[in-house]
Design a protein around this motif. Structure first.
Motif, PDB file in Angstrom:
ATOM      1  N   ARG A   1       2.210   1.878  -3.457  1.00 63.75           N
ATOM      2  CA  ARG A   1       1.171   2.194  -4.326  1.00 63.75           C
ATOM      3  C   ARG A   1       0.727   3.912  -4.108  1.00 63.75           C
ATOM      4  N   ALA A   2       0.648   4.137  -2.651  1.00 69.23           N
ATOM      5  CA  ALA A   2       0.109   5.133  -2.282  1.00 69.23           C
ATOM      6  C   ALA A   2       1.382   6.397  -2.607  1.00 69.23           C
TER       7      ALA A   2
ATOM      8  N   LYS B   1      -6.604  -3.116 -10.411  1.00 71.00           N
ATOM      9  CA  LYS B   1      -5.379  -2.304  -9.631  1.00 71.00           C
ATOM     10  C   LYS B   1      -3.963  -2.391 -10.241  1.00 71.00           C
TER      11      LYS B   1
ATOM     12  N   HIS C   1       0.829  -1.012  -0.071  1.00 70.83           N
ATOM     13  CA  HIS C   1       0.199  -0.203   0.021  1.00 70.83           C
ATOM     14  C   HIS C   1       1.016   1.199   0.090  1.00 70.83           C
TER      15      HIS C   1
END
Lengths: 381, 490
Positions: free
Chosen positions: B60-61, B102, B57
């Protein structure tokens, strides 16, 4: 192999190599060069206009001794008058000895000396009392936080007492470099943004402060004191080993060994830091209690003293400061304090009752909170 | 330390508060079900799956928040073989193989730079390392490039020119690009294979690219020139800095030649905190935002991006260990060097040591780096606009007017740099002596001194300090000298 001749006068034998440039100079040429550089700093930055009454923050240590001596040599050129202002923080076994050194210097140079004491200015709070009140919580005592803020207030008071127009302090280039490192390590963007290399120009009602020695490296200050045979007090403050600045100082010494120009490079970096506008501190207003320069409702000195008087010494340190109200320490406001006493107290009466008592349950102060109250430069010796 | 709430290790008068220990009864703090395997920060125990989700995460963030990588864009992953960059490549690999919603939407390639000559490695060792490297690269399935550092000797001078940049993508442009990309996908149908659709981009070149000359070893003359350059540098600090600059130039050149618009480097949070403090000590205070920020656009058309900047080295190490990320150990120029050998080593040791006493050091420095902006400080005397440093390509932060005294680094030169260039103060005698020295030095050295002086003038403050450690600037690669010549004649 005979020592090289001085590269300036080409007559005497060289006594030293200047740390930065490696230039070989004899003692008197070095002193002349040093004084010329300080003069240049003052003139180029227009730090001390002619006719200024200058209060020299004198601690008895090497930097302020050298500063006072050099400025005294330069008074005819600059057209200023000097007063020595010494601050007595009430640190037993350290400050009293230093003050003797200052007194003898003042006598030798025939400069007027004024001594201001914390005990008089701040309702009986000496540094020893502050240290006692912040001890026992298991956290670091942050003595330097209190001392730095209060000393600046005391210097300002002393300067006003003698009718000064400017304040000068003896911070050297190494101090500036340490400060930059320290402020980065603590994430103190407010001070980084404010960190004017040229000293503050007197915002609002505060007297303009400057540091004529700020481009002189520490080694050169010591060498100058040696060649001019100046006597100074050279012991370390009793509380210094606890200070965070010690880490930055060690680092700086090691960096200097690896690359001698590091001090200059750090000062150069500090001048050119570009911080986001949001990270900069708000334009200062005035303290609602004492009228001094302040970024919040209360100036730091009043906030710290407030915390001390209420028995919550860490009240003004860390995030808890945001919720600090400008309330005078009246008996009626005890609901906030975790301790019980009903009267506003000074340090003398509370020591015994507070030993080991629960202290400083300040709401703020989470790990990682920037401690925004350490003044930009701590004292020199 | 002044940070309230921190236990001061020195005043250990009372015992440290009993921290949460992941015992058998402890559960993962996130899902409260799984068995915790790793502790992140202070006392946050994560189980394996939650840790993986947390880690991915973050990656990706970081990409999504900054919106710099447009869909379908060609991105070059700079892989050094070390844990952080290996983790980054692994994340990209996994990100591309996810289901379409995603999935990461850019087109990656990988580059590996063989720096063995600068580090003094033998050809045999380099060959062994290269074999391991190629194995891993082939397994990724991306187009890969292996280049040797010796190739800097064949770089064109244009690599030092910041090519004109296309207008930076705005919010609307990014959203529009994403929308059109998604629409194309719907039209073309879902591509089931691992590599994403090209859209309007050219098709991939074949996965295994053999750049010319790698089959054998690089030209021996170039290897010798490179090792001569590095052995002539007196300090490890300057060697490290020069190595970084040459490596960056080489990577940017390869990216340009093959049409990559972005380069991703795998610097972790810990490394960036150390880099920030190191650059501060080197005199690069004006450029910290470019050196440690998320994106670095000083090369113009090729933008350097740092997606791993939120991951601490500890998290990277745990992830690599738990999920078997392959990496190759290559000795660097400062491997096994003593701690006091260079500014970089000193700062690294200092920060890591401080981190053990004050666990928030790295994150504090990192957060401070986020508050730096890419603009000169107001009221600062900067060089004439449009001039960039020859080597590091940042805007010059020194008054070119007083280059002679600046090089001598006498104290008054600092004062005259700070003031507006219009006021010219008389220099005191010692600085007159210093300037006289610098000038006589220039005269004595003659023609090569002229070349030296003209190069020095085009450098920023920290590059000048670095070049002081080179007795002669001749061993520098020809593209540097040629570009210096070109600029001085402009």
């Amino acid at each position: 192999m005979p020592a090289p001749t001085c590269s300036s006068c080409h007559a005497a034998r060289a006594a030293l190599r200047r740390p930065r440039s490696g230039q070989a100079l004899c003692g008197s040429c070095f002193c002349a060069a040093f004084e010329a550089e300080v003069l240049h700093t003052v003139l180029a930055g227009r730090l001390l206009p002619p006719g200024a009454v200058v209060a020299v923050g004198a601690s008895g240590g090497k930097d302020s001794t050298v500063l006072a001596h050099v400025l005294r040599e330069l008074t005819p050129r600059l057209g200023i008058t000097l007063h020595l202002v010494a601050v007595d923080e009430g640190i037993g076994g350290y400050r009293d000895a230093a003050l003797e050194a200052v007194s003898s210097q003042a006598a030798r140079w025939e400069l007027p000396l004024t001594i201001v004491a914390y005990a008089d200015l701040f309702g009986g709070w000496t540094m020893d009392a502050v240290a006692r009140s912040t001890a026992g919580s298991g956290r670091s005592r942050s003595c330097c936080t209190f001392c730095g803020v209060l000393r600046r207030r005391a210097l300002e008071e002393g300067a006003r007492l003698v009718g000064a127009t400017h304040i000068v302090t003896g911070h050297n280039a190494d101090d500036m470099a340490e400060t930059v490192l320290m402020n980065f390590l603590r994430g103190d963007t407010g001070r980084l943004a404010r960190g004017g290399v040229l000293g503050s120009g007197g915002e609002g009602c505060a007297l303009p402060r400057c540091r004529p020695l700020q481009f002189a490296s520490q080694k050169e200050v010591v060498l100058y004191a040696h060649f001019r045979r100046l006597r100074y007090f050279s012991e370390e403050c009793v509380y210094a080993p606890e200070a965070f600045r010690g880490h930055a100082r060690d680092l700086l010494k090691q960096l200097e060994a690896a690359r001698p120009s590091t001090v200059l490079d750090l000062v150069h970096s500090a001048e050119r830091l570009a911080l986001a506008p949001a990270a900069r501190p708000p334009p200062p207003g005035t303290c609602s209690r004492c009228g001094a320069l302040a970024s919040h409702t209360l100036c730091q000195a009043c906030a710290l003293l407030d915390g001390l008087n209420r028995g919550l010494p860490r009240l003004a340190i860390g995030k808890g400061r945001r919720v600090l109200q400008a309330q005078p320490p009246l008996p009626g406001n005890r609901s906030q304090a975790t301790s019980d006493p009903v009267a506003p107290r000074g340090p003398c009466t509370c020591e015994q009752s507070r030993d080991g008592a629960t202290l400083c349950r300040d709401g703020g102060g989470q790990a990682g909170a920037p401690c925004a109250l350490q003044s930009d430069l701590s004292a020199t010796e | 330390m002044c940070q309230a709430g921190e236990d001061y290790a020195g005043l250990a008068h009372r015992e440290p508060p009993p921290g949460p220990r992941p015992g058998r009864e402890q559960k993962c703090v996130k899902c409260a079900e799984g068995q915790p395997v790793v502790v992140i920060r202070a006392g946050d125990a994560f189980c394996r799956d939650c840790f993986k989700a947390f880690y991915v995460h973050k990656f990706r963030a970081m990409l999504g928040k900054n919106r710099l990588i447009f869909p379908g864009e060609k991105v070059l992953l700079a892989w050094s073989g070390g844990p952080s960059s290996s983790s980054m490549v692994w994340q990209v690999l996994e990100g591309l193989s996810q289901d379409s919603a995603k999935r990461l939407r850019f087109v990656p390639g990988v580059i590996y730079v063989d720096e063995g000559a600068a580090c003094g490695q033998s050809l045999k060792d380099r060959g062994k390392t290269l074999a391991e490297v190629k194995l891993i690269l082939q397994n990724t399935g991306f187009p890969w490039h292996v280049v040797t550092l010796e190739e800097v000797f064949s770089l064109p001078p244009s690599v030092l020119c910041s090519a004109s940049q296309e207008p930076a993508g705005t919010e609307e442009a990014y959203k529009a690009a994403v929308d059109s990309f998604l629409q194309q996908h719907r039209v073309l149908g879902v591509e089931g294979c691992a590599s994403p659709a090209q859209g309007e981009d050219q098709p991939h070149p074949s996965p295994s690219q053999e750049p010319p000359g790698v089959a054998g070893s690089p030209a021996a003359a170039q290897t010798e020139a490179l090792s001569r350059l590095f052995t002539s540098i007196k300090t490890l600090t300057a060697k490290e800095e020069l190595l970084q600059m040459l490596r960056t130039h080489l990577i940017v050149h390869v990216a340009r030649t093959h049409g990559y618009r972005k380069v991703m480097t795998g610097e972790s949070c810990t490394r960036l905190a150390i880099k920030l403090m190191t650059n501060l000590a080197l005199g690069r205070g004006a450029f910290l935002a470019w050196d440690t920020g998320f994106s670095d656009e000083r090369h113009g058309d090729v933008v350097l991006v740092r997606p791993m900047r939120d991951h601490t080295l500890k998290e990277v190490a745990f992830y690599n260990h738990l999920f078997g990320v392959p990496s190759v150990f290559t000795p660097a120029i400062e491997t096994k060097a003593p701690e006091k050998a260079s500014i970089h080593r000193l700062m690294e040791a200092f920060i890591l040591r401080l981190q053990t006493v004050f666990p928030s050091t790295v994150s504090t420095v990192y957060r401070t780096s986020e508050k730096l902006v890419k603009a000169p400080r107001e009221g600062c005397a900067t060089g004439p606009s449009g001039h960039n440093c020859l080597l590091c390509m940042c805007a010059l932060d020194i008054d070119t007017a007083d280059s002679a005294t600046a090089f001598g680094a006498q104290s008054s030169s600092h004062v005259s740099q700070m003031l507006p260039a219009s006021t010219k103060m008389p220099t005191p005698p010692c600085c007159g002596a210093g300037e006289g020295q610098a000038q006589s030095y220039h005269r004595a050295v003659g023609r090569s001194g002229d070349v030296q002086a003209c190069i020095i003038e085009q450098l920023c403050y920290s590059c000048r300090v670095n070049m002081k450690d080179l007795p002669s600037l001749d061993p520098l690669p020809p593209y540097v000298l040629a570009e210096a010549q070109l600029r001085s004649q402009r």
